[in-house]
Design a protein around this motif. Sequence first.
Motif, PDB file in Angstrom:
ATOM      1  N   VAL A  69       0.847  -1.190   0.000  1.00  0.00           N
ATOM      2  CA  VAL A  69       0.000   0.000   0.000  1.00  0.00           C
ATOM      3  C   VAL A  69       0.888   1.248   0.000  1.00  0.00           C
ATOM      4  CG1 VAL A  69      -1.836   1.256   1.191  1.00  0.00           C
ATOM      5  CG2 VAL A  69      -1.760  -1.250   1.297  1.00  0.00           C
ATOM      6  N   LYS A  70       0.587   2.132  -0.930  1.00  0.00           N
ATOM      7  CA  LYS A  70       1.304   3.410  -1.004  1.00  0.00           C
ATOM      8  C   LYS A  70       0.315   4.527  -0.700  1.00  0.00           C
ATOM      9  CE  LYS A  70       4.085   6.300  -4.102  1.00  0.00           C
ATOM     10  NZ  LYS A  70       4.607   6.469  -5.488  1.00  0.00           N
ATOM     11  N   VAL A  71       0.673   5.388   0.241  1.00  0.00           N
ATOM     12  CA  VAL A  71      -0.185   6.506   0.617  1.00  0.00           C
ATOM     13  C   VAL A  71       0.519   7.801   0.241  1.00  0.00           C
ATOM     14  CG1 VAL A  71      -1.418   7.664   2.477  1.00  0.00           C
ATOM     15  CG2 VAL A  71      -1.199   5.168   2.496  1.00  0.00           C
ATOM     16  N   GLU A  72      -0.152   8.616  -0.579  1.00  0.00           N
ATOM     17  CA  GLU A  72       0.423   9.855  -1.081  1.00  0.00           C
ATOM     18  C   GLU A  72      -0.325  11.056  -0.516  1.00  0.00           C
ATOM     19  OE1 GLU A  72       1.553   7.982  -5.490  1.00  0.00           O
ATOM     20  OE2 GLU A  72      -0.010   9.524  -5.269  1.00  0.00           O
ATOM     21  N   GLY A  73       0.423  12.034  -0.029  1.00  0.00           N
ATOM     22  CA  GLY A  73      -0.174  13.273   0.441  1.00  0.00           C
ATOM     23  C   GLY A  73       0.001  14.366  -0.599  1.00  0.00           C
ATOM     24  N   HIS A  74      -1.073  15.141  -0.840  1.00  0.00           N
ATOM     25  CA  HIS A  74      -1.035  16.216  -1.837  1.00  0.00           C
ATOM     26  C   HIS A  74      -1.661  17.483  -1.234  1.00  0.00           C
ATOM     27  CE1 HIS A  74      -0.088  13.393  -5.166  1.00  0.00           C
ATOM     28  NE2 HIS A  74      -0.835  12.548  -4.465  1.00  0.00           N
ATOM     29  N   THR A  75      -1.200  18.642  -1.680  1.00  0.00           N
ATOM     30  CA  THR A  75      -1.750  19.920  -1.233  1.00  0.00           C
ATOM     31  C   THR A  75      -2.031  20.802  -2.446  1.00  0.00           C
ATOM     32  OG1 THR A  75       0.391  21.053  -1.072  1.00  0.00           O
ATOM     33  CG2 THR A  75      -0.326  19.778   0.854  1.00  0.00           C
ATOM     34  N   ASP A  76      -2.681  21.944  -2.207  1.00  0.00           N
ATOM     35  CA  ASP A  76      -2.797  22.941  -3.268  1.00  0.00           C
ATOM     36  C   ASP A  76      -1.524  23.792  -3.257  1.00  0.00           C
ATOM     37  OD1 ASP A  76      -3.021  24.849  -1.211  1.00  0.00           O
ATOM     38  OD2 ASP A  76      -5.200  24.661  -1.177  1.00  0.00           O
ATOM     39  N   ASN A  77      -1.490  24.835  -4.077  1.00  0.00           N
ATOM     40  CA  ASN A  77      -0.257  25.613  -4.201  1.00  0.00           C
ATOM     41  C   ASN A  77      -0.173  26.812  -3.263  1.00  0.00           C
ATOM     42  OD1 ASN A  77      -2.163  27.251  -5.386  1.00  0.00           O
ATOM     43  ND2 ASN A  77      -0.918  27.762  -7.188  1.00  0.00           N
ATOM     44  N   ARG A  78      -1.116  26.926  -2.339  1.00  0.00           N
ATOM     45  CA  ARG A  78      -1.036  28.022  -1.376  1.00  0.00           C
ATOM     46  C   ARG A  78       0.037  27.698  -0.333  1.00  0.00           C
ATOM     47  NH1 ARG A  78      -7.044  28.638   0.750  1.00  0.00           N
ATOM     48  NH2 ARG A  78      -6.629  26.404   1.031  1.00  0.00           N
ATOM     49  N   PRO A  79       0.938  28.626  -0.076  1.00  0.00           N
ATOM     50  CA  PRO A  79       2.042  28.336   0.850  1.00  0.00           C
ATOM     51  C   PRO A  79       1.563  28.216   2.287  1.00  0.00           C
ATOM     52  CG  PRO A  79       2.081  30.631   0.202  1.00  0.00           C
ATOM     53  CD  PRO A  79       1.023  29.987  -0.647  1.00  0.00           C
ATOM     54  N   ILE A  80       2.317  27.438   3.053  1.00  0.00           N
ATOM     55  CA  ILE A  80       2.074  27.309   4.485  1.00  0.00           C
ATOM     56  C   ILE A  80       3.412  27.495   5.185  1.00  0.00           C
ATOM     57  CG2 ILE A  80       2.397  24.805   4.430  1.00  0.00           C
ATOM     58  CD1 ILE A  80       0.365  24.560   6.691  1.00  0.00           C
ATOM     59  N   GLY A  81       3.397  28.120   6.345  1.00  0.00           N
ATOM     60  CA  GLY A  81       4.655  28.377   7.039  1.00  0.00           C
ATOM     61  C   GLY A  81       4.491  28.354   8.538  1.00  0.00           C
ATOM     62  N   THR A  82       3.935  27.268   9.070  1.00  0.00           N
ATOM     63  CA  THR A  82       3.754  27.134  10.510  1.00  0.00           C
ATOM     64  C   THR A  82       4.987  26.499  11.139  1.00  0.00           C
ATOM     65  OG1 THR A  82       2.738  24.945  10.337  1.00  0.00           O
ATOM     66  CG2 THR A  82       1.290  26.849  10.125  1.00  0.00           C
ATOM     67  N   TYR A  83       4.990  26.463  12.468  1.00  0.00           N
ATOM     68  CA  TYR A  83       6.115  25.863  13.179  1.00  0.00           C
ATOM     69  C   TYR A  83       6.231  24.378  12.862  1.00  0.00           C
ATOM     70  CZ  TYR A  83       8.939  24.059  17.029  1.00  0.00           C
ATOM     71  OH  TYR A  83       9.897  23.409  17.752  1.00  0.00           O
ATOM     72  N   ARG A  84       5.098  23.682  12.806  1.00  0.00           N
ATOM     73  CA  ARG A  84       5.102  22.239  12.532  1.00  0.00           C
ATOM     74  C   ARG A  84       5.318  21.932  11.061  1.00  0.00           C
ATOM     75  NH1 ARG A  84       0.021  19.282  14.749  1.00  0.00           N
ATOM     76  NH2 ARG A  84       1.281  17.537  13.976  1.00  0.00           N
ATOM     77  N   PHE A  85       4.789  22.794  10.198  1.00  0.00           N
ATOM     78  CA  PHE A  85       4.864  22.541   8.761  1.00  0.00           C
ATOM     79  C   PHE A  85       5.411  23.785   8.050  1.00  0.00           C
ATOM     80  CE2 PHE A  85       0.981  20.361  10.396  1.00  0.00           C
ATOM     81  CZ  PHE A  85       1.522  19.080  10.435  1.00  0.00           C
ATOM     82  N   PRO A  86       6.717  23.868   7.918  1.00  0.00           N
ATOM     83  CA  PRO A  86       7.325  25.035   7.255  1.00  0.00           C
ATOM     84  C   PRO A  86       6.922  25.183   5.792  1.00  0.00           C
ATOM     85  CG  PRO A  86       8.955  23.768   8.492  1.00  0.00           C
ATOM     86  CD  PRO A  86       7.724  22.936   8.428  1.00  0.00           C
ATOM     87  N   SER A  87       6.496  24.072   5.157  1.00  0.00           N
ATOM     88  CA  SER A  87       6.082  24.129   3.756  1.00  0.00           C
ATOM     89  C   SER A  87       5.087  23.006   3.484  1.00  0.00           C
ATOM     90  CB  SER A  87       7.292  24.003   2.819  1.00  0.00           C
ATOM     91  OG  SER A  87       7.808  22.677   2.831  1.00  0.00           O
ATOM     92  N   ASN A  88       4.566  22.998   2.268  1.00  0.00           N
ATOM     93  CA  ASN A  88       3.617  21.957   1.882  1.00  0.00           C
ATOM     94  C   ASN A  88       4.249  20.573   1.813  1.00  0.00           C
ATOM     95  OD1 ASN A  88       1.148  23.398   1.603  1.00  0.00           O
ATOM     96  ND2 ASN A  88       1.894  24.294  -0.309  1.00  0.00           N
ATOM     97  N   TRP A  89       5.571  20.512   1.688  1.00  0.00           N
ATOM     98  CA  TRP A  89       6.252  19.213   1.686  1.00  0.00           C
ATOM     99  C   TRP A  89       6.040  18.509   3.026  1.00  0.00           C
ATOM    100  CZ3 TRP A  89       7.639  17.340  -2.751  1.00  0.00           C
ATOM    101  CH2 TRP A  89       8.060  18.182  -3.794  1.00  0.00           C
ATOM    102  N   GLU A  90       6.266  19.249   4.107  1.00  0.00           N
ATOM    103  CA  GLU A  90       6.104  18.648   5.434  1.00  0.00           C
ATOM    104  C   GLU A  90       4.642  18.294   5.705  1.00  0.00           C
ATOM    105  OE1 GLU A  90       9.940  20.709   5.389  1.00  0.00           O
ATOM    106  OE2 GLU A  90       7.913  21.366   4.863  1.00  0.00           O
ATOM    107  N   LEU A  91       3.724  19.166   5.279  1.00  0.00           N
ATOM    108  CA  LEU A  91       2.307  18.911   5.527  1.00  0.00           C
ATOM    109  C   LEU A  91       1.828  17.668   4.785  1.00  0.00           C
ATOM    110  CD1 LEU A  91      -0.421  19.718   6.694  1.00  0.00           C
ATOM    111  CD2 LEU A  91      -0.751  21.223   4.705  1.00  0.00           C
ATOM    112  N   SER A  92       2.159  17.564   3.504  1.00  0.00           N
ATOM    113  CA  SER A  92       1.707  16.407   2.717  1.00  0.00           C
ATOM    114  C   SER A  92       2.319  15.109   3.227  1.00  0.00           C
ATOM    115  CB  SER A  92       2.045  16.617   1.239  1.00  0.00           C
ATOM    116  OG  SER A  92       3.445  16.761   1.042  1.00  0.00           O
TER     117      SER A  92
END
Length: 245
Positions: A162-185
């Motif tokens: 099983v492969k699970v893929e995370g995807h986001t839209d192109n709006r930037p995110i810059g929180t302490y936990r998720f500096p970018s969409n890479w970390e969030l996805s």
Amino acid sequence: MKRRRQQASQPTGAPKWMVTFSDLITLILVFFILLFSMSQIDIVKFRAIADSFQQRQILEFYPSVIPFENPSAEPEMEMEKMQPQSSEQADKELTQLLADIQSYLNENKLSDVVVATRTERGVVLVLQEQALFASGEATVLEDAYPFLNKVGDLLSRIPNFVKVEGHTDNRPIGTYRFPSNWELSSARASSVIRYIIQTENLDPKRFIAVGYGDTRPIAPNDTRENLQKNRRVEVIITDPAYEEQ
């Protein structure tokens, strides 16, 4: 008148013991040359070892990279045991799994937020963000537990990876936990796997989590509806016959 005693002439060249020593060294050298000349390199075994670094099938299906000198029925039986399920059986299981998931989605009116399809990759589940997470978060919502429990129960019946893929839209995110969409996805994909594994006690080696950020949109990021489509998690129950490119 006394005669002068002539001094004994000193011998020239190497001392006598050096001759004996040289003969000994020569004999030892000849001995090792004879040993080497009598030895033979098994070309078949050498090539088998060399090929093992290029063809992983040898490591997957043979207990040794060196072929058996006296083949018997036992290695063949072991290979049959190690062979994956037949393509026909795997196809039937994936077809049944897809039917079960689609039935569950219809019964629970989840077809708007979860889409189940069959592709060359296997059974693909596309889960919209609102079905799993709060905006900008990677903690699985309690409302998603029943569906993930159903997925985990179905996965416990088949051996597929099983492969699970995370995807986001192109709006930037810059929180302490998720500096970018890479970390969030990546965190979202990992959260889904962690929940399924813990709930059904599945083998973690069957799963892989990947975060693609906003690099693989399924719609242009130009409207609210399209942005929502791109914020998703895809669960791929892989077809054994499919090879990832």
